[in-house]
Design a protein around this motif. Structure first.
Motif, PDB file in Angstrom:
ATOM      1  N   VAL A  20       0.843  -1.203   0.000  1.00  0.00           N
ATOM      2  CA  VAL A  20       0.000   0.000   0.000  1.00  0.00           C
ATOM      3  C   VAL A  20       0.880   1.255   0.000  1.00  0.00           C
ATOM      4  O   VAL A  20       0.640   2.212  -0.732  1.00  0.00           O
ATOM      5  N   ARG A  21       1.926   1.201   0.845  1.00  0.00           N
ATOM      6  CA  ARG A  21       2.882   2.313   0.893  1.00  0.00           C
ATOM      7  C   ARG A  21       3.405   2.621  -0.515  1.00  0.00           C
ATOM      8  O   ARG A  21       3.367   3.765  -0.978  1.00  0.00           O
ATOM      9  N   ASP A  22       3.853   1.575  -1.217  1.00  0.00           N
ATOM     10  CA  ASP A  22       4.448   1.783  -2.527  1.00  0.00           C
ATOM     11  C   ASP A  22       3.415   2.168  -3.585  1.00  0.00           C
ATOM     12  O   ASP A  22       3.733   2.861  -4.546  1.00  0.00           O
ATOM     13  N   ARG A 105       3.339  -3.198  13.809  1.00  0.00           N
ATOM     14  CA  ARG A 105       4.331  -2.993  12.739  1.00  0.00           C
ATOM     15  C   ARG A 105       5.334  -1.893  13.042  1.00  0.00           C
ATOM     16  O   ARG A 105       5.213  -1.199  14.043  1.00  0.00           O
ATOM     17  N   ASP A 106       6.325  -1.773  12.147  1.00  0.00           N
ATOM     18  CA  ASP A 106       7.462  -0.897  12.461  1.00  0.00           C
ATOM     19  C   ASP A 106       7.199   0.602  12.358  1.00  0.00           C
ATOM     20  O   ASP A 106       7.390   1.332  13.323  1.00  0.00           O
ATOM     21  N   PHE A 107       6.765   1.061  11.170  1.00  0.00           N
ATOM     22  CA  PHE A 107       6.646   2.509  10.982  1.00  0.00           C
ATOM     23  C   PHE A 107       5.252   2.863  10.474  1.00  0.00           C
ATOM     24  O   PHE A 107       4.592   2.037   9.830  1.00  0.00           O
ATOM     25  N   GLU A 149      11.614  -3.841  21.035  1.00  0.00           N
ATOM     26  CA  GLU A 149      10.909  -5.045  20.600  1.00  0.00           C
ATOM     27  C   GLU A 149      11.667  -5.723  19.475  1.00  0.00           C
ATOM     28  O   GLU A 149      11.754  -6.941  19.414  1.00  0.00           O
ATOM     29  N   ASP A 150      12.188  -4.925  18.570  1.00  0.00           N
ATOM     30  CA  ASP A 150      12.851  -5.490  17.408  1.00  0.00           C
ATOM     31  C   ASP A 150      13.961  -4.553  16.905  1.00  0.00           C
ATOM     32  O   ASP A 150      13.697  -3.611  16.158  1.00  0.00           O
ATOM     33  N   PRO A 151      15.190  -4.802  17.345  1.00  0.00           N
ATOM     34  CA  PRO A 151      16.306  -3.914  16.991  1.00  0.00           C
ATOM     35  C   PRO A 151      16.587  -3.826  15.485  1.00  0.00           C
ATOM     36  O   PRO A 151      17.172  -2.846  15.034  1.00  0.00           O
ATOM     37  N   THR A 152      16.159  -4.809  14.705  1.00  0.00           N
ATOM     38  CA  THR A 152      16.432  -4.718  13.257  1.00  0.00           C
ATOM     39  C   THR A 152      15.739  -3.497  12.670  1.00  0.00           C
ATOM     40  O   THR A 152      16.112  -3.007  11.611  1.00  0.00           O
ATOM     41  N   ARG A 153      14.713  -3.012  13.358  1.00  0.00           N
ATOM     42  CA  ARG A 153      13.967  -1.866  12.834  1.00  0.00           C
ATOM     43  C   ARG A 153      14.825  -0.614  12.710  1.00  0.00           C
ATOM     44  O   ARG A 153      14.529   0.268  11.904  1.00  0.00           O
ATOM     45  N   VAL A 154      15.882  -0.526  13.509  1.00  0.00           N
ATOM     46  CA  VAL A 154      16.794   0.606  13.401  1.00  0.00           C
ATOM     47  C   VAL A 154      17.396   0.632  11.988  1.00  0.00           C
ATOM     48  O   VAL A 154      17.465   1.674  11.335  1.00  0.00           O
ATOM     49  N   PHE A 155      17.792  -0.541  11.513  1.00  0.00           N
ATOM     50  CA  PHE A 155      18.382  -0.621  10.178  1.00  0.00           C
ATOM     51  C   PHE A 155      17.312  -0.417   9.104  1.00  0.00           C
ATOM     52  O   PHE A 155      17.573   0.176   8.061  1.00  0.00           O
ATOM     53  N   ARG A 156      16.124  -0.907   9.382  1.00  0.00           N
ATOM     54  CA  ARG A 156      15.023  -0.692   8.436  1.00  0.00           C
ATOM     55  C   ARG A 156      14.708   0.797   8.302  1.00  0.00           C
ATOM     56  O   ARG A 156      14.410   1.283   7.216  1.00  0.00           O
ATOM     57  N   ALA A 157      14.776   1.516   9.422  1.00  0.00           N
ATOM     58  CA  ALA A 157      14.486   2.958   9.396  1.00  0.00           C
ATOM     59  C   ALA A 157      15.451   3.659   8.435  1.00  0.00           C
ATOM     60  O   ALA A 157      15.040   4.456   7.591  1.00  0.00           O
ATOM     61  N   VAL A 158      16.731   3.322   8.565  1.00  0.00           N
ATOM     62  CA  VAL A 158      17.738   3.928   7.690  1.00  0.00           C
ATOM     63  C   VAL A 158      17.496   3.518   6.231  1.00  0.00           C
ATOM     64  O   VAL A 158      17.596   4.327   5.313  1.00  0.00           O
ATOM     65  N   ARG A 159      17.163   2.265   6.035  1.00  0.00           N
ATOM     66  CA  ARG A 159      16.949   1.774   4.669  1.00  0.00           C
ATOM     67  C   ARG A 159      15.783   2.509   3.992  1.00  0.00           C
ATOM     68  O   ARG A 159      15.915   2.999   2.863  1.00  0.00           O
ATOM     69  N   PHE A 160      14.661   2.606   4.685  1.00  0.00           N
ATOM     70  CA  PHE A 160      13.513   3.299   4.083  1.00  0.00           C
ATOM     71  C   PHE A 160      13.808   4.787   3.904  1.00  0.00           C
ATOM     72  O   PHE A 160      13.451   5.390   2.895  1.00  0.00           O
ATOM     73  N   GLN A 162      16.631   6.286   3.320  1.00  0.00           N
ATOM     74  CA  GLN A 162      17.494   6.538   2.178  1.00  0.00           C
ATOM     75  C   GLN A 162      16.838   6.137   0.866  1.00  0.00           C
ATOM     76  O   GLN A 162      17.029   6.788  -0.154  1.00  0.00           O
ATOM     77  N   ARG A 163      16.047   5.062   0.914  1.00  0.00           N
ATOM     78  CA  ARG A 163      15.422   4.619  -0.330  1.00  0.00           C
ATOM     79  C   ARG A 163      14.467   5.668  -0.882  1.00  0.00           C
ATOM     80  O   ARG A 163      14.452   5.961  -2.066  1.00  0.00           O
ATOM     81  N   PHE A 164      13.663   6.239   0.007  1.00  0.00           N
ATOM     82  CA  PHE A 164      12.629   7.165  -0.473  1.00  0.00           C
ATOM     83  C   PHE A 164      13.037   8.629  -0.364  1.00  0.00           C
ATOM     84  O   PHE A 164      12.258   9.504  -0.728  1.00  0.00           O
TER      85      PHE A 164
HETATM   86  N1  CTP Z   1       7.739  -5.408   9.783  1.00  0.00           N
HETATM   87  C1  CTP Z   1       7.936  -4.932  11.069  1.00  0.00           C
HETATM   88  N2  CTP Z   1       9.129  -5.126  11.704  1.00  0.00           N
HETATM   89  C2  CTP Z   1      10.146  -5.767  11.075  1.00  0.00           C
HETATM   90  C3  CTP Z   1       9.969  -6.271   9.771  1.00  0.00           C
HETATM   91  C4  CTP Z   1       8.749  -6.063   9.147  1.00  0.00           C
HETATM   92  O1  CTP Z   1       7.031  -4.352  11.623  1.00  0.00           O
HETATM   93  N3  CTP Z   1      11.308  -5.941  11.691  1.00  0.00           N
HETATM   94  C5  CTP Z   1       6.440  -5.192   9.099  1.00  0.00           C
HETATM   95  C6  CTP Z   1       6.449  -3.906   8.290  1.00  0.00           C
HETATM   96  O2  CTP Z   1       5.366  -3.117   8.693  1.00  0.00           O
HETATM   97  C7  CTP Z   1       6.307  -4.316   6.852  1.00  0.00           C
HETATM   98  C8  CTP Z   1       5.803  -5.751   6.920  1.00  0.00           C
HETATM   99  O3  CTP Z   1       6.156  -6.241   8.206  1.00  0.00           O
HETATM  100  O4  CTP Z   1       5.419  -3.492   6.134  1.00  0.00           O
HETATM  101  C9  CTP Z   1       6.410  -6.612   5.837  1.00  0.00           C
HETATM  102  O5  CTP Z   1       7.809  -6.619   5.948  1.00  0.00           O
HETATM  103  P1  CTP Z   1       8.765  -6.577   4.690  1.00  0.00           P
HETATM  104  O6  CTP Z   1       8.224  -7.429   3.623  1.00  0.00           O
HETATM  105  O7  CTP Z   1      10.137  -6.788   5.171  1.00  0.00           O
HETATM  106  O8  CTP Z   1       8.697  -5.033   4.338  1.00  0.00           O
HETATM  107  P2  CTP Z   1       8.209  -4.124   3.200  1.00  0.00           P
HETATM  108  O9  CTP Z   1       7.612  -2.966   3.917  1.00  0.00           O
HETATM  109  O10 CTP Z   1       7.395  -4.780   2.172  1.00  0.00           O
HETATM  110  O11 CTP Z   1       9.590  -3.608   2.630  1.00  0.00           O
HETATM  111  P3  CTP Z   1      10.402  -3.942   1.315  1.00  0.00           P
HETATM  112  O12 CTP Z   1       9.879  -2.971   0.325  1.00  0.00           O
HETATM  113  O13 CTP Z   1      11.808  -3.647   1.684  1.00  0.00           O
HETATM  114  O14 CTP Z   1      10.137  -5.369   0.994  1.00  0.00           O
END
Ligand code: CTP
Length: 402
Positions: A20-22, A105-107, A149-160, A162-164
């Motif tokens: 949906v985001r995309d 979810r993360d963001f 809850e989920d430290p990988t989200r820190v890296f996800r924050a940076v990834r999103f 920079q990507r967008f």
């Molecule tokens: N998610 C989360 N925490 C994480 C990984 C994922 O809350 N550590 C949630 C996110 O809200 C995400 C969903 O699970 O929208 C699906 O994850 P993923 O497929 O990794 O993310 P996408 O948002 O689809 O990103 P990408 O475009 O990189 O595939």
């Protein structure tokens, strides 16, 4: 049709998250995630019955992966609430099970949902201000414990980010800095850290993401020796250039972008640091070999080529053939003189496809008794062709008879 199936089963069906985001950002996305208010596995089973889709259900989590005959993939999840199965579920209850699912979810930008049931088809559901944050180009967590809850989200924050070309929100940035101070990353397994690192290095602009990670003091979380020195940054940029060059060759084999970037990122590591990195990222087997033995080979090859000014193509072939494509490209980034770049590009575009005209059968017709000598002869012929000593089939026959 997913909505219609939901109607029949009396379940709310939503497409959620990144898709949906995309869609709203007009970005391509082929990963469709669906949340159903009801039994997601049952929903997937109907897709199997009706469309012959293959499903891998996960009873415990009530999720299922679905692959349709044309290759289209779908992830189905269940919005869980202890009381969602009440037969007379009120609309408010069913809404809140979706809300709870999205709240996990993360963001905010990943919490948007679109309803697929026929009654309200296309309804955009936005509980947490995701649309506003998309408009403001802002990465925001939903609550203060998100990174704990989920430290990988820190890296996800940076990834999103920079990507967008977005910005991490102020409060979210503070939470990241807190997380860094509290060292919550110690709990993060090597496997998960490696996965996140690969995703970052495979994304649109790894250089920008790495600079941002450095800025947030997060490179050290991966390994204490990860530093973006000028040398390393130059190599990262060289890697970018080499990848663009390679892409324009339209070769069938695609390099693993993350691997080329990671090799360059750790190109100055001692073997001791490499060992530490492999341990932290839990690299074993083939993955470990990429960063140990093959990395050393590549560094050696680059320095050999640096020292040669007039190198024979057959030698280039022998040096490069044993290396994976990414390590060949890595040598191009490492080169101090122009020789590695020039010779490796010739290897990739010309040398590696050169074979002798003669085949095993031809050697047989020439009266040579079959045996291991065949591969030796064919290799010598290939070298001779590479070095321009033979050209035609007749030249090769002469060569063999000599
Ligand atoms: N998610 C989360 N925490 C994480 C990984 C994922 O809350 N550590 C949630 C996110 O809200 C995400 C969903 O699970 O929208 C699906 O994850 P993923 O497929 O990794 O993310 P996408 O948002 O689809 O990103 P990408 O475009 O990189 O595939």
């Amino acid at each position: 049709e997913f909505g219609t199936i939901g109607d029949e089963l009396g379940m709310g069906v939503y497409v959620v998250g990144g898709f949906v985001r995309d869609l709203l950002l007009r970005e391509d996305n082929f990963d469709v995630d669906i949340v159903v208010e009801g039994d997601g596995v049952k929903f997937a089973q109907i897709l199997k019955e009706r469309y012959g889709a293959k499903i891998s259900p996960h009873e415990k989590f009530k999720t299922a992966q679905v692959v349709f005959k044309d290759g289209f993939r779908l992830d189905v999840a269940t919005a869980r609430l202890e009381y969602y199965e009440y037969p007379a579920a009120m609309p408010t209850v069913s809404i809140s099970s979706l809300k709870l699912d999205l709240y996990r979810r993360d963001f905010t930008i990943n919490t948007l949902a679109i309803k697929l049931n026929s009654k309200e088809f296309g309804l955009l559901i936005d509980f947490f201000g995701g649309q506003r944050d998309l408009k403001d180009k802002c990465i925001r967590v939903l609550h203060s414990l998100s990174f704990v809850e989920d430290p990988t989200r820190v890296f996800r924050a940076v990834r999103f980010e920079q990507r967008f070309g977005f910005q991490i929100g102020k409060h979210t940035l503070r939470l990241i800095k807190n997380a860094r101070r509290l060292n919550i990353f110690d709990k993060l397994t090597g496997k998960r850290l490696f996965t996140e690192l690969k995703l970052i290095l495979d994304d649109r602009d790894p250089e920008a993401a790495l600079l941002r990670l450095k800025d947030l003091d997060l490179l050290e979380v991966i390994h204490k020796d990860l530093k973006l020195t000028e040398v390393v940054l130059d190599r990262i940029r060289a890697a970018k250039g080499v990848l663009s060059w390679y892409e324009l060759l339209f070769k069938p084999q695609k390099p693993r972008q993350w691997l080329l970037f990671l090799l360059n990122l750790v190109s100055e590591f001692s073997s001791r640091s490499i060992k530490g990195l492999c341990q932290r990222l839990d690299l074993t087997g083939k993955n470990e070999v990429l960063f140990t033995k093959l990395r050393e080979e590549a560094i050696k090859v680059a320095s050999i080529l640096d020292r040669e000014s007039d190198v024979r193509p057959s030698k280039v072939y022998r040096l490069l053939r044993p290396l994976p494509l990414e390590h060949q490209l890595f040598c191009m980034c490492l080169g101090k003189t122009h020789v590695p770049k020039k010779e490796i590009s010739r290897f990739i575009t010309e040398y590696q496809d050169i074979r002798p005209h003669l085949k095993g059968n031809d050697l047989k017709s020439l009266g040579i008794p079959p045996g291991p000598i065949y591969s030796e002869i064919l290799e010598k012929l290939r070298d001779a062709r590479l070095d321009g000593e033979v050209e035609t089939r007749d030249d090769e026959i002469d060569f063999v008879q000599r």
